[in-house]
Design a protein around this motif. Structure first.
Motif, PDB file in Angstrom:
ATOM      1  N   ASN A  28     -33.585 -44.933  27.877  1.00  0.00           N
ATOM      2  CA  ASN A  28     -32.514 -46.679  28.374  1.00  0.00           C
ATOM      3  C   ASN A  28     -33.134 -47.628  27.011  1.00  0.00           C
ATOM      4  OD1 ASN A  28     -30.077 -45.008  29.186  1.00  0.00           O
ATOM      5  ND2 ASN A  28     -30.852 -45.262  31.168  1.00  0.00           N
ATOM      6  N   GLN A  29     -34.639 -47.919  26.727  1.00  0.00           N
ATOM      7  CA  GLN A  29     -34.110 -48.571  25.840  1.00  0.00           C
ATOM      8  C   GLN A  29     -35.065 -48.182  24.569  1.00  0.00           C
ATOM      9  OE1 GLN A  29     -38.625 -49.898  27.600  1.00  0.00           O
ATOM     10  NE2 GLN A  29     -37.897 -50.782  28.848  1.00  0.00           N
ATOM     11  N   GLU A  30     -35.296 -48.654  23.920  1.00  0.00           N
ATOM     12  CA  GLU A  30     -34.723 -49.144  22.254  1.00  0.00           C
ATOM     13  C   GLU A  30     -36.489 -48.172  21.757  1.00  0.00           C
ATOM     14  OE1 GLU A  30     -33.576 -51.622  19.818  1.00  0.00           O
ATOM     15  OE2 GLU A  30     -31.863 -51.466  21.163  1.00  0.00           O
ATOM     16  N   THR A  31     -36.969 -46.989  22.771  1.00  0.00           N
ATOM     17  CA  THR A  31     -38.473 -46.643  22.132  1.00  0.00           C
ATOM     18  C   THR A  31     -38.279 -45.545  21.165  1.00  0.00           C
ATOM     19  OG1 THR A  31     -38.487 -45.282  24.446  1.00  0.00           O
ATOM     20  CG2 THR A  31     -39.724 -47.525  24.285  1.00  0.00           C
ATOM     21  N   GLU A  32     -39.728 -44.565  20.506  1.00  0.00           N
ATOM     22  CA  GLU A  32     -38.920 -43.855  19.725  1.00  0.00           C
ATOM     23  C   GLU A  32     -39.956 -43.029  20.433  1.00  0.00           C
ATOM     24  OE1 GLU A  32     -37.744 -43.824  16.598  1.00  0.00           O
ATOM     25  OE2 GLU A  32     -36.864 -45.825  17.336  1.00  0.00           O
ATOM     26  N   PRO A  33     -39.231 -41.695  19.837  1.00  0.00           N
ATOM     27  CA  PRO A  33     -39.906 -40.311  20.975  1.00  0.00           C
ATOM     28  C   PRO A  33     -40.950 -40.275  19.911  1.00  0.00           C
ATOM     29  CG  PRO A  33     -37.188 -39.818  19.216  1.00  0.00           C
ATOM     30  CD  PRO A  33     -37.936 -41.503  19.395  1.00  0.00           C
ATOM     31  N   ILE A  34     -41.905 -39.098  20.724  1.00  0.00           N
ATOM     32  CA  ILE A  34     -43.208 -39.079  19.426  1.00  0.00           C
ATOM     33  C   ILE A  34     -43.049 -38.044  18.861  1.00  0.00           C
ATOM     34  CG2 ILE A  34     -44.332 -39.233  21.769  1.00  0.00           C
ATOM     35  CD1 ILE A  34     -44.860 -36.417  22.775  1.00  0.00           C
ATOM     36  N   ARG A  35     -41.601 -37.422  19.119  1.00  0.00           N
ATOM     37  CA  ARG A  35     -41.876 -36.593  17.586  1.00  0.00           C
ATOM     38  C   ARG A  35     -40.333 -36.087  18.023  1.00  0.00           C
ATOM     39  NH1 ARG A  35     -44.239 -33.385  21.187  1.00  0.00           N
ATOM     40  NH2 ARG A  35     -43.156 -31.273  22.168  1.00  0.00           N
ATOM     41  N   SER A  36     -39.350 -35.451  16.820  1.00  0.00           N
ATOM     42  CA  SER A  36     -37.905 -34.756  16.898  1.00  0.00           C
ATOM     43  C   SER A  36     -37.781 -32.878  16.652  1.00  0.00           C
ATOM     44  CB  SER A  36     -36.973 -35.625  15.932  1.00  0.00           C
ATOM     45  OG  SER A  36     -36.852 -37.007  16.561  1.00  0.00           O
TER      46      SER A  36
END
Length: 79
Positions: free
Chosen positions: A59-67
């Motif tokens: 729910n925070q605006e953190t970026e995923p490590i990959r997609s």
């Protein structure tokens, strides 16, 4: 003491699991979540601390490590 809320077993083991979450129509994969897993039925149970950490992460605006690409199937469209 562990007691599975699905099958009632008291036997479990610690493991690292992955879960997919759907939030506002978007899917997110969280890997390496510590869990207690029922040895009889495989139900995964997370501690309150783990659940809160995953909630904050998603729910925070953190970026995923990959997609990754995700194939989508619809049961009602199956032949």
């Amino acid at each position: 003491m562990f007691k599975c809320h699905v099958c009632g077993s008291q036997e479990s083991h610690a493991d690292w699991v992955s879960e997919i979450f759907k939030i506002q129509g978007n899917f997110y994969l969280v890997e390496n979540i510590p869990a207690m897993v029922c040895s009889r039925c495989g139900e995964e149970v997370f501690s309150r601390e783990t659940t809160e950490r995953v909630r904050v992460m998603l729910n925070q605006e953190t970026e995923p490590i990959r997609s990754i690409a995700l194939g989508v199937f619809s049961y009602d469209e199956a032949v």
